[in-house]
Design a protein around this motif. Sequence first.
Motif, mmCIF file in Angstrom:
data_model
loop_
_atom_site.group_PDB
_atom_site.id
_atom_site.type_symbol
_atom_site.label_atom_id
_atom_site.label_comp_id
_atom_site.label_asym_id
_atom_site.label_seq_id
_atom_site.Cartn_x
_atom_site.Cartn_y
_atom_site.Cartn_z
ATOM 1 N N SER A 1 -18.867 -6.673 -8.953
ATOM 2 C CA SER A 1 -17.738 -5.758 -9.053
ATOM 3 C C SER A 1 -18.191 -4.449 -9.670
ATOM 4 C CB SER A 1 -16.640 -6.359 -9.910
ATOM 5 O OG SER A 1 -15.603 -5.431 -10.037
ATOM 6 N N THR A 2 -17.487 -3.371 -9.328
ATOM 7 C CA THR A 2 -17.772 -2.089 -9.976
ATOM 8 C C THR A 2 -16.646 -1.692 -10.914
ATOM 9 O OG1 THR A 2 -16.769 -0.926 -8.130
ATOM 10 C CG2 THR A 2 -19.146 -1.200 -8.053
ATOM 11 N N ALA B 1 -6.981 20.571 -10.270
ATOM 12 C CA ALA B 1 -7.568 20.653 -8.928
ATOM 13 C C ALA B 1 -6.802 21.672 -8.087
ATOM 14 C CB ALA B 1 -7.537 19.280 -8.261
ATOM 15 N N LEU C 1 -13.903 17.478 -3.332
ATOM 16 C CA LEU C 1 -14.079 18.529 -4.344
ATOM 17 C C LEU C 1 -15.557 18.785 -4.611
ATOM 18 C CD1 LEU C 1 -11.290 17.767 -6.943
ATOM 19 C CD2 LEU C 1 -11.513 19.797 -5.549
ATOM 20 N N VAL C 2 -16.360 17.704 -4.637
ATOM 21 C CA VAL C 2 -17.801 17.877 -4.859
ATOM 22 C C VAL C 2 -18.390 18.740 -3.745
ATOM 23 C CG1 VAL C 2 -20.011 16.678 -4.971
ATOM 24 C CG2 VAL C 2 -18.049 15.713 -6.111
ATOM 25 N N ALA D 1 -18.498 -12.018 -11.232
ATOM 26 C CA ALA D 1 -17.137 -11.794 -10.768
ATOM 27 C C ALA D 1 -17.086 -11.995 -9.265
ATOM 28 C CB ALA D 1 -16.707 -10.385 -11.117
ATOM 29 N N PRO D 2 -16.015 -12.589 -8.762
ATOM 30 C CA PRO D 2 -15.911 -12.738 -7.314
ATOM 31 C C PRO D 2 -15.669 -11.382 -6.665
ATOM 32 C CG PRO D 2 -13.881 -13.431 -8.362
ATOM 33 C CD PRO D 2 -14.840 -13.085 -9.468
ATOM 34 N N THR E 1 -6.878 4.439 1.388
ATOM 35 C CA THR E 1 -5.863 3.813 0.540
ATOM 36 C C THR E 1 -6.489 3.350 -0.764
ATOM 37 O OG1 THR E 1 -4.741 3.076 2.518
ATOM 38 C CG2 THR E 1 -4.083 2.058 0.472
ATOM 39 N N GLN E 2 -7.425 2.416 -0.642
ATOM 40 C CA GLN E 2 -7.982 1.862 -1.867
ATOM 41 C C GLN E 2 -8.858 2.897 -2.581
ATOM 42 O OE1 GLN E 2 -10.180 -1.717 -1.253
ATOM 43 N NE2 GLN E 2 -10.355 -2.092 -3.441
ATOM 44 N N LEU F 1 -12.395 13.701 -15.057
ATOM 45 C CA LEU F 1 -12.521 12.516 -14.211
ATOM 46 C C LEU F 1 -13.518 11.522 -14.813
ATOM 47 C CD1 LEU F 1 -12.541 14.132 -10.655
ATOM 48 C CD2 LEU F 1 -10.620 13.319 -11.990
ATOM 49 N N VAL G 1 -18.733 9.877 -9.227
ATOM 50 C CA VAL G 1 -18.244 11.084 -8.541
ATOM 51 C C VAL G 1 -17.787 12.128 -9.569
ATOM 52 C CG1 VAL G 1 -17.682 10.129 -6.292
ATOM 53 C CG2 VAL G 1 -15.992 10.036 -8.090
ATOM 54 N N VAL H 1 -12.120 13.249 -4.465
ATOM 55 C CA VAL H 1 -13.086 13.849 -5.391
ATOM 56 C C VAL H 1 -14.366 14.218 -4.648
ATOM 57 C CG1 VAL H 1 -14.334 13.556 -7.545
ATOM 58 C CG2 VAL H 1 -12.109 12.544 -7.290
ATOM 59 N N ILE I 1 -17.950 3.731 -9.537
ATOM 60 C CA ILE I 1 -17.998 4.771 -8.499
ATOM 61 C C ILE I 1 -17.250 6.014 -8.971
ATOM 62 C CG2 ILE I 1 -17.714 5.240 -6.050
ATOM 63 C CD1 ILE I 1 -17.407 2.318 -5.557
ATOM 64 N N SER I 2 -16.083 5.830 -9.613
ATOM 65 C CA SER I 2 -15.374 7.032 -10.077
ATOM 66 C C SER I 2 -16.148 7.695 -11.209
ATOM 67 C CB SER I 2 -13.937 6.737 -10.462
ATOM 68 O OG SER I 2 -13.803 5.542 -11.130
ATOM 69 N N TYR J 1 -8.780 8.082 -3.979
ATOM 70 C CA TYR J 1 -9.179 8.955 -5.078
ATOM 71 C C TYR J 1 -10.624 9.436 -4.914
ATOM 72 C CZ TYR J 1 -10.729 9.676 -9.947
ATOM 73 O OH TYR J 1 -11.279 10.163 -11.090
ATOM 74 N N LEU J 2 -11.517 8.476 -4.587
ATOM 75 C CA LEU J 2 -12.931 8.847 -4.447
ATOM 76 C C LEU J 2 -13.117 9.797 -3.273
ATOM 77 C CD1 LEU J 2 -14.440 5.326 -4.993
ATOM 78 C CD2 LEU J 2 -14.172 7.156 -6.643
ATOM 79 N N LEU K 1 -12.755 19.855 -14.623
ATOM 80 C CA LEU K 1 -12.060 18.807 -13.864
ATOM 81 C C LEU K 1 -12.967 17.583 -13.736
ATOM 82 C CD1 LEU K 1 -9.806 17.776 -12.039
ATOM 83 C CD2 LEU K 1 -10.843 18.980 -10.158
ATOM 84 N N ASN L 1 0.809 -1.214 0.000
ATOM 85 C CA ASN L 1 0.000 0.000 0.000
ATOM 86 C C ASN L 1 0.846 1.268 0.000
ATOM 87 O OD1 ASN L 1 -2.365 -1.344 -0.051
ATOM 88 N ND2 ASN L 1 -2.522 -1.493 2.168
ATOM 89 N N LEU M 1 -8.911 2.818 -10.201
ATOM 90 C CA LEU M 1 -10.130 3.621 -10.321
ATOM 91 C C LEU M 1 -10.043 4.606 -11.483
ATOM 92 C CD1 LEU M 1 -10.696 4.434 -6.575
ATOM 93 C CD2 LEU M 1 -12.085 2.948 -7.980
ATOM 94 N N PHE M 2 -8.836 4.830 -11.966
ATOM 95 C CA PHE M 2 -8.594 5.903 -12.926
ATOM 96 C C PHE M 2 -7.771 5.319 -14.059
ATOM 97 C CE2 PHE M 2 -6.089 9.375 -14.594
ATOM 98 C CZ PHE M 2 -6.920 10.464 -14.527
ATOM 99 N N PHE N 1 -4.524 5.147 -9.052
ATOM 100 C CA PHE N 1 -5.416 5.146 -7.892
ATOM 101 C C PHE N 1 -6.071 3.788 -7.688
ATOM 102 C CE2 PHE N 1 -5.506 9.633 -9.284
ATOM 103 C CZ PHE N 1 -4.994 10.221 -8.145
ATOM 104 N N HIS N 2 -5.261 2.734 -7.681
ATOM 105 C CA HIS N 2 -5.751 1.380 -7.446
ATOM 106 C C HIS N 2 -6.851 0.992 -8.425
ATOM 107 C CE1 HIS N 2 -3.389 1.026 -3.836
ATOM 108 N NE2 HIS N 2 -3.768 2.245 -3.533
ATOM 109 N N VAL O 1 -12.469 -5.489 -14.175
ATOM 110 C CA VAL O 1 -12.982 -6.784 -13.724
ATOM 111 C C VAL O 1 -14.231 -7.154 -14.515
ATOM 112 C CG1 VAL O 1 -13.863 -8.067 -11.756
ATOM 113 C CG2 VAL O 1 -12.031 -6.423 -11.435
ATOM 114 N N LEU P 1 -0.098 4.432 -6.236
ATOM 115 C CA LEU P 1 -1.216 5.236 -6.731
ATOM 116 C C LEU P 1 -0.995 5.678 -8.172
ATOM 117 C CD1 LEU P 1 -1.941 7.547 -3.691
ATOM 118 C CD2 LEU P 1 -3.327 5.675 -4.490
#
Lengths: 479, 205
Positions: A185-186, A19, B153-154, B119-120, B142-143, A120, A132, B150, A128-129, B146-147, A116, A2, A68-69, A65-66, A190, A7
Amino acid sequence: MNSFIDLNLGLARPEIFLAIAALALLVIGVSLGDRHTRIVAWASVASLVVAIVLAITDSADGLAFHGLFVADDFARFAKVLSFGAAALAIIMSLDYAEREGMARFELPLLMLLASLGMALMISANDLISLYVGLELQSLALYVVAAIRRDTVKSTEAGLKYFVLGALSSGMLLYGSSLIYGFTGSTSFSVLAASLSGEASLGLIVGIAFLCAGLAFKVSAVPFHMWTPDVYEGAPTPITAFFAAAPKVAAITLFARVLVGPFGDLVAQWQQIIIFISVASMILGAVAAIGQKNIKRLMAYSSIGNVGYALVGLASGTQEGVSGLLIYMSIYVVMTIGAFAVILAMRRRGEAVEQISDLAGLSRTQPGLAAALAIFMFSMAGIPPFAGFFGKWFVFLAAIQAGLNVVAVIGVLASVVSAFYYIRIIKVMFFDEPAEAFDRVTPTLRLVLIGTVFVISFGFIAGAPFFDLSDSAASVLFAE
Amino acid sequence: MIVETIAFYVFAAVAVLSALLVVGNRNPVYSVLFLILTFFNVAALFVLIGAEFLAMMLVVVYVGAVAVLFLFVVMMLDINFVELRQGFVRYLPVGAVVGVILAAELIFVMTGTGLGTAAPSAPTPAIDQVTNTEALGNIMYTQYFYLFQVAGLVLLVAMMGAIVLTHRERIGVRRQRIGDQVLRDRSSVELTKVKTGQGASGGVK
């Protein structure tokens, strides 16, 4: 595992820069006050330009970012386009805001934060990203729509946009929750790896809701009802911004979601996209005929244009997505140009926005009339103007994908829409002249010359540009 | 084990009872107080299943902020609760339908039929290895770092929007000018020792 290096912050350089720039400019704006809006606005434009440069110079692909991006050619292409459109919209809003007494330093900053949010959205690699980013962009847009809080029309536009936008966000979230529930999953990566030909009913319902939410954001039929009212009510430079930058972001997001994680389910979502694209093309062409207000006309025109762009997505092929990118690039330039002309429609310091106000413009201000004529010919799809090539590539992709009927409907709809585009030209060149407009401000003049140049002579730079859009589209189809 | 079972039934029973009293009470202030009691009992239930972080959050956020806000609203605003209650019987069928659907969904989920996930999903860390707070912190900062950023920011945009749309510059307001205040020198003030019983004018003469 981690650690901070995991990232991959370097991949999000344009976003991180934007930003920080927005936060710094907010502090500067608050300490300088509303009298120095110009400084904040030009600094916002400069930050967008720097962000474009950062996006172009950085060619590293990968996940940040793990997961997400995502940064890839597709995202870079769309980001450059929407940042450019946002920068032009901020420049155009300057003179207008000062003349109408709505000069506030928050306006360019909110537009910057909206850009911005668009970046994103474009780079989202997770449901989720996606959400947001979309919310950051939408929330800023609701506020700028209502920025003239003392006029009824502007507040109505803001409120309408907000309420319907919240509804569409709800649909999007519901769709996302169903997708998560039925797949576990989101993450787009995946989802893309685990989904194959067969889809459960719940997943299909989820995708349908997701499409409905996104269709609202790009104002495609049947989720277009807010567009004319919001476009008419919002201050004109804000309308120009709405019509250009967020559309690019939302439509590229649309393409990334459907082609990326749900690429194997193309048979499931293709019908939805075909329906909304055909319905948008037809409504955009038919409903615009009766309009007298040029901003409402542009609203219907943008609904139609989104329909044409979605034809590219409906084909579900690399050529289709490449055509969509080309179409949106040309559309953005045309729209910014056309709105620059609308912004120049001022008589004795008052803004006018009826089509009849354009009567005889060719005799009072031939330059302005010629510019608008070029934009209208281009939107109608008449060669050699750029709009023709945009339509050419999406229809070509549709025919290659076997969607002949969609392509034929598209061509017929563009013939119908040519009627009202060319009617504007008729009003300008053949009607009795009305009183002349005020002198065009230097910044608007510059924007007009630039956009006219691109639309008229853009085809010279065609081949390298098509390579660019093709390599951007190929990212989504690479397995 | 038996102690836990007894504790569960006590907390659960009080939670359900006070929840019923929230809707059943005539006096809205009592309703809010019963709501707070419900929150406390539910927090205790969370502690029983080992979710101590959620329990603390429930007390801090819901009791500390939300319930107090409710109390303020109930006591400050003149709301006619008898009027609000009218039409209860008329809307009862609709409410019943919604309730039945929700109950059906709960049963559907609990029996676990029809949900085939492709998916698992990510495994949850074992409770004896990581504490709640640590696990949530790992996810949030950590994971999903990013969210989290953001979302910040929202919220910033929401704040800017509220200020842009509602803040009005008031003219003719006397403001404190801290700079002038600090830069004031001794010549502009006169300090006098006042003798007891004489008053300021008596001292200066």
